[in-house]
Write an enzyme that holds these catalytic residues in place. Structure first.
Site, short mmCIF file in Angstrom:
data_model
loop_
_atom_site.label_atom_id
_atom_site.label_comp_id
_atom_site.label_asym_id
_atom_site.label_seq_id
_atom_site.Cartn_x
_atom_site.Cartn_y
_atom_site.Cartn_z
N ARG A 1 -9.45 -8.67 -15.04
CA ARG A 1 -9.35 -9.62 -14.16
C ARG A 1 -9.95 -11.00 -14.72
O ARG A 1 -9.32 -12.10 -14.31
CB ARG A 1 -9.90 -9.61 -12.47
N CYS B 1 5.37 -11.57 1.28
CA CYS B 1 6.20 -12.10 2.51
C CYS B 1 7.59 -12.11 1.78
O CYS B 1 7.75 -12.40 0.52
CB CYS B 1 5.85 -13.38 2.94
N HIS C 1 4.39 -11.16 8.30
CA HIS C 1 2.97 -11.43 7.37
C HIS C 1 1.93 -11.31 8.70
O HIS C 1 0.78 -10.99 8.25
CB HIS C 1 2.92 -13.04 7.09
N GLY D 1 -12.45 -4.90 2.18
CA GLY D 1 -12.13 -4.98 0.82
C GLY D 1 -10.65 -5.54 0.48
O GLY D 1 -10.22 -5.66 -0.43
N ALA D 2 -9.93 -5.84 1.65
CA ALA D 2 -8.66 -6.75 1.46
C ALA D 2 -8.69 -8.06 1.04
O ALA D 2 -9.60 -8.51 1.02
CB ALA D 2 -7.83 -6.59 2.88
N HIS E 1 -1.75 -9.87 4.30
CA HIS E 1 -0.63 -9.32 4.80
C HIS E 1 -0.57 -7.67 4.74
O HIS E 1 -1.17 -7.37 3.60
CB HIS E 1 0.68 -9.96 3.55
N HIS F 1 -0.92 -4.15 3.93
CA HIS F 1 -0.75 -3.24 2.88
C HIS F 1 -1.32 -2.01 2.78
O HIS F 1 -2.49 -2.28 3.28
CB HIS F 1 -0.57 -4.01 1.77
N CYS G 1 -9.23 24.32 9.80
CA CYS G 1 -8.48 25.11 11.11
C CYS G 1 -9.78 25.66 11.94
O CYS G 1 -9.69 25.64 13.07
CB CYS G 1 -7.75 26.31 10.46
N PHE H 1 -27.69 0.40 2.87
CA PHE H 1 -27.88 1.39 1.49
C PHE H 1 -27.28 2.64 1.39
O PHE H 1 -27.23 3.26 0.52
CB PHE H 1 -29.58 1.53 1.65
#
Lengths: 333, 333
Positions: free
Chosen positions: B20, B43, B113, B159-160, B164, B166, B199, B308
Site C-alpha cells: 500500500r 456506486c 450506497h 475493519g471496513a 458501501h 461489501h 450435528c 487483549f
C-alpha cells in the site's frame, strides 16, 4: 459466580462473567471517557475506592491502603474469576464447564496518574516486574490454579477502562489455548532436535540482525519473523528458562530498561499508540522447562488494521518485521 | 509481491503485504472518514474507479463495468495476494515462506450506497450467496489454492475501509490455523463417535432451546455454548455438509432470509453495531466431508470488550449466550 466454558470443537475455554450488571445489550454502548485524575481510584489518597490491597511496595513503612507506595496490587473490583468456591466441574451433554475459580488482580504501576509505564525510570519498571513475580509465587501455592496470565492494556482502544497506568493478572484453573499451542510447537521441535525452538530463533535472529530491535547481555527485543500485527515485538531472555517467576535479580536489572526502551521506541515511532503486552510463561505445575521459553509479546493496537483477524486466526500484516525493526531502531528517543 | 510467512512455533501463516506504500508507521494513523456516496468507487456509474469486474448479476443484459447490476464482484484494488507468479516455497533457516499467491476479491452486495446487507430483501441476500458460490467454484479450479475465506467487515471498527456494503473473498495457498483447529476437533470427535460434532451440537441445542435464536426447515441460528464475544451467533445448516459451495438452491432460499433476520435482530438489540461475519467451509481439495460441517459465524464488534483477547487466544465474555439469544429472540423487528 463466573463460569468457565469449553468449546467442544477446538477446546478453547472462555470465561462467561456476567456480574457487571445491566442489560446484556449495554456492553455495546460506547465507553464512557476514562476518568480523570480527580476521581481515579488508582491515585494515592483514594485507596478506599479499591478493594483492600494484596501487596504494595512502600519505600518508607506506611499503613496498608494508605498513600506513599510506588507499586500497589489490588483485587480487580469487577473480577472475571473468584478465589472462593469449589471447582464445580461438570459435563452438560457435549459441553464442559466449571466454576470461575481463580484470581483477577490489578497491578498499579505508578502513583502518578499521568505517568505511563514507558515513562518510568528502569528501577521503577523493575519494581513492577518484582510485583508480577511476587504475585505469581504467592498464587502458585494454590494448586487449583494452572496458569497465570499477566497482561497490560494501555489505552482505551486496547481495552483499558481506566487511564492510570496498570497491568492485570488473571490466575486460571485451565491453560489458555494460545499457550497450549506454543507449548505443543515447542515440544515437537524439542522431540525432533533436542533444542528449544526459541533458543534456535534467538541464534538465527542474532546472526541475521534485521529483526533485532534491542539487545543487552541478558535479553533480546525483536520483531518476529511472522508477526500477526504491525510493529509486534517480542522480548526474550537469552538464557533458556521456562518460568518468568524464576528470573534472577540480575535478569530483572536487564529486562526493566529494555522493556522501558522498547515501549519508548514504539511510542516515538507510532505516536504513543494504545497497546497490549502479554507475558507468556510456563503453566504453573507442568514440566515444560526444557522446551518452553518464557517471553513478553508487545502488540500496538493500530485500529484500522485489526479487522476480522480475531475471528479467524488469520492475519494480514501491512508492515514487514524488517521495516518495523528498522524504524524502531532508528527512532530518536 | 506479498509474502506468506509461517510462525515456526505454532504453524500460523500470516500475509506480509506491504504494497500500500507509505512509511511503515503510517499504518497507525487514524482512519480517514469513510468516503461518502459522491466519491464511492462501489456506486453504480463509477465502475471505472475499480479494477475490471470478475462477475456481475445484471437483471437486464448490460455491458461489463457499466451500471444496472445488483451484485458485482471485482478484484481488490489493494490485494493482499496476487494470482500471477510462482509459489516460491522456500525455507530460511527455521522459517518457511512462500509468495503471496492467491486471490483477493470484493463482493459489492448492493448498488445502493446506503443499504446494508441487513436491509436487503431475502432474494437479494440470496444473490450475494450465489455470488460467493460462483466465485468459490471458479477459483477452486486453480489447484494451487487450498482455502477460500469469505468474510464481511461491516463498519469502520470492524475493519471496513469503505462504507458501501461489501464482503471480501481471499483465496489462499494454505489453510488458516483457525480452520485447521476446527477440522482437528471434528476429526477427533468423528473418530471416537462416528458422528459429526456440529450435528451433535445441533441436536443438543434444539433439545435445550435456550441458545436457539432462529430456526427454519434447513438452518439454525444459535449463540454458541462457549462464545468468545458477546452476541456471537452461528448459522448452521441442519443437513450435514462440509462445503458451502455444494449448497442446493432450496438451501440458499432458506439461508438468505435467516441471515438477513439474524443481522436485523442484532442491529435492533445492539443499535446497528459494526460486525464481522466469516464463512467457515472445508478446505478446497481435502476430504473433510464426513466430519466437517460448514457454517457462518457472526461477531458484533463491541469495542470495549475486545482487549487483549486477539493477542492471547483467551476470552472473557460479559454476556452469556443464553441472555444474548433471549434478547435476540425478543427483539421487535
Amino acid at each position: 459466580m463466573p463460569e468457565l466454558r469449553r468449546d467442544p470443537i477446538v477446546g478453547r475455554w472462555v470465561i462467561i462473567s456476567t456480574e457487571r450488571g445491566g442489560r446484556p445489550q449495554d456492553v455495546s454502548m460506547p465507553s464512557a471517557p476514562l476518568p480523570s485524575a480527580s476521581m481515579c481510584p488508582f491515585c494515592p489518597g483514594q485507596e478506599r475506592l479499591t478493594p483492600k490491597e494484596i501487596l504494595a511496595y512502600r519505600p518508607h513503612a506506611s499503613e496498608p491502603d494508605s498513600p506513599n507506595w510506588t507499586v500497589r496490587v489490588i483485587p480487580n473490583k469487577f473480577p472475571a474469576l473468584h478465589v472462593e468456591g469449589d471447582m464445580g466441574r461438570e459435563g452438560l451433554g457435549l459441553y464442559d464447564r466449571m466454576n470461575g475459580i481463580g484470581a483477577h488482580e490489578v497491578i498499579i504501576e505508578t502513583p502518578n496518574h499521568k505517568e505511563h509505564l514507558a515513562d518510568l525510570p528502569a528501577n521503577r519498571v523493575e519494581d513492577v516486574l518484582w510485583a508480577y513475580r511476587d504475585r505469581i509465587l504467592d498464587l502458585k501455592k494454590d494448586l487449583r490454579l494452572r496458569y497465570i496470565l499477566i497482561f497490560k492494556n494501555q489505552g482505551a482502544t486496547a481495552g483499558a477502562t481506566l487511564e492510570h497506568s496498570h497491568s492485570q493478572l488473571i490466575a486460571l484453573p485451565v491453560v489458555p489455548t494460545s499457550v497450549l499451542e506454543e507449548i505443543d510447537g515447542c515440544r515437537q521441535h524439542f522431540q525432533q532436535k533436542e533444542r528449544c525452538i526459541y533458543c534456535d530463533i534467538l541464534r538465527q535472529e542474532s546472526t541475521e540482525g534485521t529483526r533485532v530491535v534491542l539487545e543487552n547481555p541478558e535479553f533480546v527485543c525483536l520483531t518476529p519473523y511472522a508477526p500477526r500485527f504491525p510493529f509486534e515485538m517480542w522480548i526474550l531472555p537469552k538464557r533458556h528458562a521456562g518460568y518468568f517467576e524464576e528470573c534472577q535479580r540480575t535478569q530483572f536489572e536487564f529486562l526493566a530498561p529494555m522493556l522501558g526502551e522498547a515501549l519508548r521506541r514504539m511510542d516515538t515511532v507510532l505516536a504513543r499508540p494504545a497497546y497490549n503486552f502479554i507475558l507468556h510463561s510456563s503453566p504453573l505445575h507442568e514440566k515444560t522447562g526444557d522446551y518452553y521459553h518464557w517471553h513478553i509479546e508487545i502488540i500496538p493496537k493500530l485500529t484500522q488494521v485489526a479487522g476480522f483477524e480475531w475471528g479467524t486466526g488469520f492475519y494480514i500484516n501491512p508492515v514487514s518485521p524488517e521495516e518495523a525493526a528498522k524504524a524502531l531502531r532508528d527512532a530518536e528517543i
